[in-house]
Design a protein around this motif. Sequence first.
Motif, PDB file in Angstrom:
ATOM      1  N   MET A  89      10.968  16.664 -12.155  1.00 35.57           N
ATOM      2  CA  MET A  89      10.231  15.753 -13.019  1.00 35.57           C
ATOM      3  C   MET A  89      11.107  14.581 -13.424  1.00 35.57           C
ATOM      4  SD  MET A  89       7.860  18.522 -14.999  1.00 35.57           S
ATOM      5  CE  MET A  89       7.648  17.778 -16.514  1.00 35.57           C
ATOM      6  N   ARG A  90      12.381  14.850 -13.705  1.00 42.79           N
ATOM      7  CA  ARG A  90      13.298  13.750 -14.052  1.00 42.79           C
ATOM      8  C   ARG A  90      13.443  12.791 -12.876  1.00 42.79           C
ATOM      9  NH1 ARG A  90      16.258  18.244 -16.282  1.00 42.79           N
ATOM     10  NH2 ARG A  90      15.664  18.361 -18.458  1.00 42.79           N
ATOM     11  N   GLN A  91      13.544  13.379 -11.669  1.00 36.84           N
ATOM     12  CA  GLN A  91      13.669  12.523 -10.487  1.00 36.84           C
ATOM     13  C   GLN A  91      12.399  11.710 -10.264  1.00 36.84           C
ATOM     14  OE1 GLN A  91      16.439  12.056  -8.889  1.00 36.84           O
ATOM     15  NE2 GLN A  91      17.501  13.583 -10.112  1.00 36.84           N
ATOM     16  N   SER A  92      11.237  12.301 -10.557  1.00 34.87           N
ATOM     17  CA  SER A  92       9.981  11.577 -10.393  1.00 34.87           C
ATOM     18  C   SER A  92       9.926  10.376 -11.327  1.00 34.87           C
ATOM     19  CB  SER A  92       8.792  12.496 -10.687  1.00 34.87           C
ATOM     20  OG  SER A  92       8.626  13.400  -9.643  1.00 34.87           O
ATOM     21  N   VAL A  93      10.384  10.579 -12.571  1.00 30.08           N
ATOM     22  CA  VAL A  93      10.403   9.463 -13.528  1.00 30.08           C
ATOM     23  C   VAL A  93      11.318   8.365 -13.007  1.00 30.08           C
ATOM     24  CG1 VAL A  93      10.974   8.800 -15.878  1.00 30.08           C
ATOM     25  CG2 VAL A  93       9.935  11.002 -15.448  1.00 30.08           C
ATOM     26  N   ARG A  94      12.445   8.786 -12.452  1.00 29.29           N
ATOM     27  CA  ARG A  94      13.396   7.824 -11.896  1.00 29.29           C
ATOM     28  C   ARG A  94      12.732   7.008 -10.779  1.00 29.29           C
ATOM     29  NH1 ARG A  94      18.735  10.154  -9.128  1.00 29.29           N
ATOM     30  NH2 ARG A  94      19.399   8.181  -8.220  1.00 29.29           N
ATOM     31  N   MET A  95      11.970   7.716  -9.931  1.00 30.23           N
ATOM     32  CA  MET A  95      11.308   7.031  -8.822  1.00 30.23           C
ATOM     33  C   MET A  95      10.210   6.101  -9.323  1.00 30.23           C
ATOM     34  SD  MET A  95      10.943   9.641  -5.671  1.00 30.23           S
ATOM     35  CE  MET A  95      11.359  11.228  -6.293  1.00 30.23           C
ATOM     36  N   VAL A  96       9.463   6.549 -10.331  1.00 26.45           N
ATOM     37  CA  VAL A  96       8.388   5.703 -10.865  1.00 26.45           C
ATOM     38  C   VAL A  96       8.971   4.402 -11.381  1.00 26.45           C
ATOM     39  CG1 VAL A  96       6.653   5.501 -12.683  1.00 26.45           C
ATOM     40  CG2 VAL A  96       6.818   7.599 -11.372  1.00 26.45           C
ATOM     41  N   ARG A  97      10.139   4.457 -12.050  1.00 25.45           N
ATOM     42  CA  ARG A  97      10.791   3.232 -12.553  1.00 25.45           C
ATOM     43  C   ARG A  97      11.113   2.285 -11.403  1.00 25.45           C
ATOM     44  NH1 ARG A  97      13.221   6.013 -16.916  1.00 25.45           N
ATOM     45  NH2 ARG A  97      11.968   5.350 -18.674  1.00 25.45           N
ATOM     46  N   GLN A  98      11.738   2.865 -10.334  1.00 24.08           N
ATOM     47  CA  GLN A  98      12.089   2.014  -9.188  1.00 24.08           C
ATOM     48  C   GLN A  98      10.855   1.410  -8.554  1.00 24.08           C
ATOM     49  OE1 GLN A  98      14.685   4.080  -6.370  1.00 24.08           O
ATOM     50  NE2 GLN A  98      15.389   5.375  -8.027  1.00 24.08           N
ATOM     51  N   LEU A  99       9.790   2.213  -8.483  1.00 21.80           N
ATOM     52  CA  LEU A  99       8.572   1.739  -7.827  1.00 21.80           C
ATOM     53  C   LEU A  99       7.914   0.629  -8.649  1.00 21.80           C
ATOM     54  CD1 LEU A  99       7.366   5.249  -6.778  1.00 21.80           C
ATOM     55  CD2 LEU A  99       7.627   3.376  -5.177  1.00 21.80           C
ATOM     56  N   ALA A 128       0.842  -1.208   0.000  1.00 21.90           N
ATOM     57  CA  ALA A 128       0.000   0.000   0.000  1.00 21.90           C
ATOM     58  C   ALA A 128       0.872   1.251   0.000  1.00 21.90           C
ATOM     59  CB  ALA A 128      -0.916  -0.008   1.216  1.00 21.90           C
ATOM     60  N   GLN A 129       1.953   1.203   0.796  1.00 18.39           N
ATOM     61  CA  GLN A 129       2.864   2.353   0.836  1.00 18.39           C
ATOM     62  C   GLN A 129       3.487   2.603  -0.531  1.00 18.39           C
ATOM     63  OE1 GLN A 129       5.742   1.740   3.912  1.00 18.39           O
ATOM     64  NE2 GLN A 129       4.300   2.270   5.523  1.00 18.39           N
ATOM     65  N   TRP A 130       3.893   1.531  -1.184  1.00 20.69           N
ATOM     66  CA  TRP A 130       4.532   1.676  -2.491  1.00 20.69           C
ATOM     67  C   TRP A 130       3.536   2.181  -3.518  1.00 20.69           C
ATOM     68  CZ3 TRP A 130       9.500  -0.107  -4.610  1.00 20.69           C
ATOM     69  CH2 TRP A 130      10.468  -0.249  -3.604  1.00 20.69           C
ATOM     70  N   LEU A 131       2.292   1.688  -3.454  1.00 18.28           N
ATOM     71  CA  LEU A 131       1.279   2.153  -4.405  1.00 18.28           C
ATOM     72  C   LEU A 131       1.016   3.643  -4.220  1.00 18.28           C
ATOM     73  CD1 LEU A 131      -1.270  -0.797  -4.356  1.00 18.28           C
ATOM     74  CD2 LEU A 131       0.058  -0.019  -6.313  1.00 18.28           C
ATOM     75  N   ARG A 132       0.919   4.067  -2.957  1.00 15.99           N
ATOM     76  CA  ARG A 132       0.703   5.496  -2.687  1.00 15.99           C
ATOM     77  C   ARG A 132       1.830   6.334  -3.249  1.00 15.99           C
ATOM     78  NH1 ARG A 132      -0.396   5.978   3.638  1.00 15.99           N
ATOM     79  NH2 ARG A 132      -2.517   5.244   3.750  1.00 15.99           N
ATOM     80  N   THR A 133       3.053   5.855  -3.025  1.00 12.85           N
ATOM     81  CA  THR A 133       4.203   6.621  -3.509  1.00 12.85           C
ATOM     82  C   THR A 133       4.216   6.663  -5.025  1.00 12.85           C
ATOM     83  OG1 THR A 133       5.316   5.747  -1.576  1.00 12.85           O
ATOM     84  CG2 THR A 133       6.673   6.888  -3.163  1.00 12.85           C
ATOM     85  N   LEU A 134       3.892   5.517  -5.649  1.00 10.91           N
ATOM     86  CA  LEU A 134       3.861   5.457  -7.117  1.00 10.91           C
ATOM     87  C   LEU A 134       2.878   6.479  -7.665  1.00 10.91           C
ATOM     88  CD1 LEU A 134       4.464   4.069  -9.846  1.00 10.91           C
ATOM     89  CD2 LEU A 134       2.647   2.455  -9.314  1.00 10.91           C
ATOM     90  N   PHE A 135       1.661   6.491  -7.120  1.00 10.45           N
ATOM     91  CA  PHE A 135       0.660   7.399  -7.685  1.00 10.45           C
ATOM     92  C   PHE A 135       0.910   8.843  -7.254  1.00 10.45           C
ATOM     93  CE2 PHE A 135      -1.418   3.286  -8.206  1.00 10.45           C
ATOM     94  CZ  PHE A 135      -1.529   3.333  -9.577  1.00 10.45           C
TER      95      PHE A 135
END
Lengths: 154, 403
Positions: free
Chosen positions: B302-312, B132-139
């Motif tokens: 925004m670049r960092q967000s894309v990076r995080m979305v990949r990891q998530l 749930a934590q990961w899903l929240r962070t992803l979205f």
Amino acid sequence: MRPDATRIAKALEAAAIRSAAVEEVDKLGVVCRVDAAELPGALAALKSCDHDFSFLADLFAIDTGEAVDVVYHLRSFARDEEMHVRMTLPYGGDLASVWELYPAALMAEREAAEMFGLTLSGHPNPKRLLTTDQVPPLLLKSVAIRGAEEVRNR
Amino acid sequence: MSDPRETVTHAGWLTPNPPTAQHPDAPLSLKRAPSGVDELVTEHLVLNMGPQHPSTHGVLRVLLELDGEEVVAGETVIGYLHRGIEKLAESRRYNAVGTLMDRGDYISGIMNELAFALATEKLLEVEVPRRAQWLRTLFSELNRLASHLVWYGTFGLDAGAMGQFLFAIRDRENLLDILEDVSGQRMMFNYVRPGGVVNDITTTAEAKIRKFLETFDMYLEEHDQLLGGNEIFQKRVKGVGVVDRATAIAFGMTGANLRASGVSFDVRRDRPYDAYPELDFDVPIAEAGDCWARYVVRMEEMRQSVRMVRQLMDGMPEGEHTAKVAKVLRPPAGETYAAVESPRGELGVYLVSDGSDTPYRMRYRPPALYALQLGEAILPGTLIADTVMILGSFDLVLGEIDR
């Protein structure tokens, strides 16, 4: 994150703030209660002490049912610490502005005053912020909103 | 001559002492006559910018006192979107407050819900499942991208550029499509609830995110080139609206606005919540504090967000998408504060519970309000055109300021 409560108490004592009572509140952190008369002095002392609380993160009020509590949320970037300073005002009391110490308080004080029916003193622009004239102090518990019970029981 | 009167002119024509601009009875037109720069008498003009001005990003009125094109004083008038979210929250059950939070900052609803959910969970002492934590962070991160794209598009519009807005909205549409897939709504998600999230991620949403990631890196560089690489745009923002470090701190700035003034503080890193401690990301900062610095910091975010979305997406753990919580939540009496890093800064919720099924008091810390009051303070001395850029660079959302 959480500053040392005893050190905060000492810093306030050194600045001759007699009414300060520092405690650690579960789930919240360090909270310092002071009398309204000593609040500007207490904030000045916390800002200039070695904890360097130079950032006012937020300012708001709470209607406790007996009086209005005004909460100042302070943060120190130098030591990465936060704490809350809290004072109690009677209903319709006078909120002394701290904008010279923390310009961040300018709009938040106007909002707290209009929403809790307080008067503002020492503020450069003590107008209403969000509502128009004749709107009652909305966030007081004594001001009921239409349909609240209906929504609650839905 | 039998009749000595003037035939064409009148009496007093070409008198030895014609009225001058300095004469007390001189007409106003003469006073304003440009007979010399020193003698030019001007008046201040009060201009009402808004509430329906296209560059106010909502319903904001700015009263500008102008000396020519220069702003002498500025005052912002807000409250047009005030819906009393804090008051309404006091009469709604904990699970229903999320719908109100969505309508605060309507560009980044997920993070608004998350701030309230985190505060409620702190009071309830609920352990949120890892998935749930990961899903929240992803979205949250997908929502941040959508929000920054809106800011990017409209910031360009403020400067007079048009093309980047269409491209930004095209990409945002894909993101809203993903969010709609999991929550059923494009903007008012009500997806994050105390205890977890309402639905697990769907396979179609997963496929859509993968597809989005395939092209977005390229599109993001294109966006940056299109607006940031434009010399006219650079000249409009570089050195405009400079906020130094001390002023930013004094006025309570948070988020990208604060980081653009050289203060490295990010709630995601310094007050971590949900899956952020497990992620690898940088917190971009800039020193200049002008509109360009705020632009650069947000583009890098925004670049960092894309990076995080990949990891998530790659590391998404298995498990439940929500903790087992009661249908009617009754947190024990107490007070707490929880904050998230919203696209506009530190979005905090100070929650007071008296043990009943509705919050006793819910304070919504609006980061854009603090940015707006700094904007108001730095307006004197700028030009009208720069006023638009300064207010645009702070990424104001009036729904959140007025609540």
